[in-house]
Design a protein around this motif. Structure first.
Motif, PDB file in Angstrom:
ATOM      1  N   LYS A 123      -6.059   0.296 -10.295  1.00  0.00           N
ATOM      2  CA  LYS A 123      -6.598   1.341  -9.411  1.00  0.00           C
ATOM      3  C   LYS A 123      -7.643   0.738  -8.468  1.00  0.00           C
ATOM      4  CE  LYS A 123      -6.893   5.610 -10.832  1.00  0.00           C
ATOM      5  NZ  LYS A 123      -5.602   6.144 -10.335  1.00  0.00           N
ATOM      6  N   GLN A 124      -7.276  -0.396  -7.912  1.00  0.00           N
ATOM      7  CA  GLN A 124      -8.189  -1.124  -7.037  1.00  0.00           C
ATOM      8  C   GLN A 124      -7.480  -1.488  -5.730  1.00  0.00           C
ATOM      9  OE1 GLN A 124      -9.358  -5.455  -7.600  1.00  0.00           O
ATOM     10  NE2 GLN A 124     -11.310  -4.467  -8.138  1.00  0.00           N
ATOM     11  N   LEU A 125      -8.145  -1.210  -4.607  1.00  0.00           N
ATOM     12  CA  LEU A 125      -7.655  -1.636  -3.301  1.00  0.00           C
ATOM     13  C   LEU A 125      -8.298  -2.969  -2.956  1.00  0.00           C
ATOM     14  CD1 LEU A 125      -6.010  -0.827  -0.685  1.00  0.00           C
ATOM     15  CD2 LEU A 125      -8.211  -0.052   0.229  1.00  0.00           C
ATOM     16  N   GLU A 126      -7.479  -3.983  -2.745  1.00  0.00           N
ATOM     17  CA  GLU A 126      -7.999  -5.296  -2.379  1.00  0.00           C
ATOM     18  C   GLU A 126      -7.927  -5.480  -0.867  1.00  0.00           C
ATOM     19  OE1 GLU A 126      -7.290 -10.074  -3.154  1.00  0.00           O
ATOM     20  OE2 GLU A 126      -5.810  -8.614  -3.892  1.00  0.00           O
ATOM     21  N   ILE A 138     -12.823  -0.832  -4.475  1.00  0.00           N
ATOM     22  CA  ILE A 138     -12.358  -1.731  -3.420  1.00  0.00           C
ATOM     23  C   ILE A 138     -12.871  -3.128  -3.719  1.00  0.00           C
ATOM     24  CG2 ILE A 138     -12.328  -2.227  -0.943  1.00  0.00           C
ATOM     25  CD1 ILE A 138     -12.959   0.709  -0.443  1.00  0.00           C
ATOM     26  N   LYS A 139     -11.990  -4.102  -3.639  1.00  0.00           N
ATOM     27  CA  LYS A 139     -12.367  -5.508  -3.792  1.00  0.00           C
ATOM     28  C   LYS A 139     -12.398  -6.138  -2.402  1.00  0.00           C
ATOM     29  CE  LYS A 139     -10.916  -9.910  -5.822  1.00  0.00           C
ATOM     30  NZ  LYS A 139      -9.862 -10.605  -6.610  1.00  0.00           N
ATOM     31  N   TYR A 140     -13.589  -6.581  -1.978  1.00  0.00           N
ATOM     32  CA  TYR A 140     -13.747  -7.180  -0.653  1.00  0.00           C
ATOM     33  C   TYR A 140     -13.644  -8.705  -0.750  1.00  0.00           C
ATOM     34  CZ  TYR A 140     -15.298  -2.602   0.951  1.00  0.00           C
ATOM     35  OH  TYR A 140     -15.346  -1.264   1.253  1.00  0.00           O
ATOM     36  N   PRO A 141     -13.286  -9.368   0.359  1.00  0.00           N
ATOM     37  CA  PRO A 141     -13.113 -10.830   0.323  1.00  0.00           C
ATOM     38  C   PRO A 141     -14.406 -11.605   0.173  1.00  0.00           C
ATOM     39  CG  PRO A 141     -12.797  -9.998   2.552  1.00  0.00           C
ATOM     40  CD  PRO A 141     -12.888  -8.800   1.652  1.00  0.00           C
ATOM     41  N   SER A 142     -15.545 -10.950   0.448  1.00  0.00           N
ATOM     42  CA  SER A 142     -16.828 -11.626   0.269  1.00  0.00           C
ATOM     43  C   SER A 142     -17.902 -10.587   0.029  1.00  0.00           C
ATOM     44  CB  SER A 142     -17.190 -12.462   1.501  1.00  0.00           C
ATOM     45  OG  SER A 142     -17.456 -11.622   2.613  1.00  0.00           O
ATOM     46  N   ILE A 146       0.876  -1.173   0.000  1.00  0.00           N
ATOM     47  CA  ILE A 146       0.000   0.000   0.000  1.00  0.00           C
ATOM     48  C   ILE A 146       0.911   1.220   0.000  1.00  0.00           C
ATOM     49  CG2 ILE A 146      -1.921  -1.151   1.162  1.00  0.00           C
ATOM     50  CD1 ILE A 146      -0.849   0.196   3.781  1.00  0.00           C
ATOM     51  N   GLU A 147       0.357   2.426   0.103  1.00  0.00           N
ATOM     52  CA  GLU A 147       1.185   3.628   0.168  1.00  0.00           C
ATOM     53  C   GLU A 147       2.168   3.502   1.324  1.00  0.00           C
ATOM     54  OE1 GLU A 147       3.035   6.092  -0.971  1.00  0.00           O
ATOM     55  OE2 GLU A 147       1.238   6.966  -1.893  1.00  0.00           O
ATOM     56  N   LYS A 161      -4.020  -4.697  -0.143  1.00  0.00           N
ATOM     57  CA  LYS A 161      -3.030  -4.542  -1.215  1.00  0.00           C
ATOM     58  C   LYS A 161      -3.592  -3.595  -2.258  1.00  0.00           C
ATOM     59  CE  LYS A 161      -0.494  -7.113  -4.801  1.00  0.00           C
ATOM     60  NZ  LYS A 161       0.830  -6.521  -4.473  1.00  0.00           N
ATOM     61  N   ALA A 162      -2.795  -2.610  -2.650  1.00  0.00           N
ATOM     62  CA  ALA A 162      -3.199  -1.666  -3.691  1.00  0.00           C
ATOM     63  C   ALA A 162      -2.714  -2.170  -5.043  1.00  0.00           C
ATOM     64  CB  ALA A 162      -2.622  -0.283  -3.403  1.00  0.00           C
ATOM     65  N   HIS A 163      -3.655  -2.496  -5.926  1.00  0.00           N
ATOM     66  CA  HIS A 163      -3.319  -2.894  -7.295  1.00  0.00           C
ATOM     67  C   HIS A 163      -3.330  -1.613  -8.133  1.00  0.00           C
ATOM     68  CE1 HIS A 163      -3.700  -7.204  -6.370  1.00  0.00           C
ATOM     69  NE2 HIS A 163      -4.738  -6.845  -5.617  1.00  0.00           N
TER      70      HIS A 163
END
Length: 387
Positions: free
Chosen positions: A334-337, A378-382, A46-47, A328-330
């Motif tokens: 431009k997606q935060l996982e 944002i990509k969430y785990p579920s 991340i940053e 994790k920042a992809h």
């Protein structure tokens, strides 16, 4: 009592409900001067940590501010307990460490060829601000000493003994220049005595933390002179009533700055996602004693032995650390996982019962955090995570 201590500690660190510092560049300088240092780290999942620490405290913080403050000769880079940005006003307190390197008391930097040091200094004096890459590219076909390992060690030694300074960073790449070009006019370059140095450590810690331990005051500092000088300061401050000892078996050798008693302790249960290198977290014994939070950064642990994740971030809710979240920042996407979330009670489903309002506030904080990481989604785990 511990709840009061937690809130005082967070408020002193600039992590309470209301922003403790101004906006923008001025607020960034205020934060660094108040905290005493901001640790630099290269991990970029991340940053990076130095930006994250300041973003957590300074409204409208921008990563470009650090280069601006260095260019304005208001902060500088050196070693605190790790690589860090420090207030320029404290430059003289870096001199003892620089002198140790110069006098070969730091074994890591010993054995450097003096002629190599002189050649590097002459080159920087002639060409101005210099990156290692500039020199290596210019000399890649010449086979001279610029391409050899000792040249990098020589650069490090010149920096650590104070002959050159980092005048800017391009990403994480360092740009060096001569010390005299980087320091402001009329800066105090007198070598501090042991007593002055101990006072500097004490005042920095008391101002930034409010509640502190003797071990914290002397973190990574060895030798009887500094221990004796620090004990004398503690004894004087106790007699004057500026600090008091906390009489609690869970907090041995712990002291409290009296002025903090007048501080407001009204806390709202806001959520903050903090850096693993945040100043409030760095002293693990104190963290565990005050907050009951046993935190370990697992990026240095073999994958099979990780319990929470590669780079789990501590989650503060009001005056408690309640969770660890692995993100994790992809950057290309431009997606935060959000890889995982672990609550301290282990029960995500019960979080709204045990911690009312936590999940909606966490989602709001993650949305703010994503923007800080230049991510649009944002990509969430579920699917149920963000409900």
């Amino acid at each position: 009592m511990t709840k009061v201590l937690r809130r005082l500690a967070l408020q002193t660190q600039g992590l309470a409900r209301k922003p403790a510092f101004s906006k923008g560049l001025q607020g960034t300088l205020q934060a660094i001067e108040h905290l005493g240092y901001v640790q630099i780290d290269t991990i970029s999942v991340i940053e990076r940590a130095h930006h994250h620490i300041l973003w957590s405290r300074v409204p409208d913080y921008q990563p470009s501010y650090l280069n601006e403050l260095v260019a304005n000769k208001q902060v500088f880079e050196y070693w605190y307990h790790a690589a860090a940005y420090l207030p320029m006003r404290d430059y003289r307190f870096a001199l003892p460490a620089m002198e140790d390197v110069r006098n070969n008391k730091n074994r890591y930097y010993n054995g450097t060829d003096p002629s190599l040091l002189k050649s590097i200094l002459a080159r920087i004096e002639q060409h101005g601000p210099t990156r290692l890459r500039d020199i290596e590219k210019q000399n890649e076909n010449t086979g001279d000493w610029w391409n050899m390992g000792p040249s990098r060690r020589a650069f490090e030694r010149l920096f650590m003994q104070g002959d050159i300074m980092i005048c800017a960073r391009e990403g994480m790449e360092k740009v060096f220049d001569l010390r005299e070009r980087c320091l402001p006019d009329n800066i105090d370059l007198s070598m501090p005595s042991v007593e002055e140095y101990a006072k500097y450590l004490f005042e920095n810690t008391m101002k930034a933390h409010g509640i502190f331990t003797k071990k914290q005051l002397l973190h990574l500092k060895t030798g009887k002179p500094i221990r004796d000088a620090m004990q004398a300061i503690i004894d004087t401050k106790l007699r004057s009533g500026e600090i008091e000892s906390i009489q609690n078996k869970n907090h041995p050798d712990t002291y409290h700055h009296i002025e903090n008693k007048a501080a407001s302790l009204r806390f709202q249960n806001t959520v903050k996602v903090l850096s693993p290198f945040d100043n409030v977290l760095i002293h693990r014994d104190r963290l565990n004693a005050l907050f009951g939070f046993d935190y370990k950064l697992e990026c240095y642990v073999p994958p099979a032995k990780r319990q929470y994740g590669y780079f789990t971030l501590p989650v503060l809710f009001g005056d408690r650390f309640v969770a660890r979240i692995d993100c994790k920042a992809h950057r290309k996407l431009k997606q935060l996982e959000v890889i995982s979330l672990h609550l301290e009670n282990g029960q995500l489903a019960s979080s709204n019962n045990e911690m009312p309002g936590f999940m909606p506030k966490l989602i709001a904080e993650l949305e703010r955090f994503a923007k800080f990481n230049n991510c649009d989604s944002i990509k969430y785990p579920s699917a149920s995570f963000a409900i």
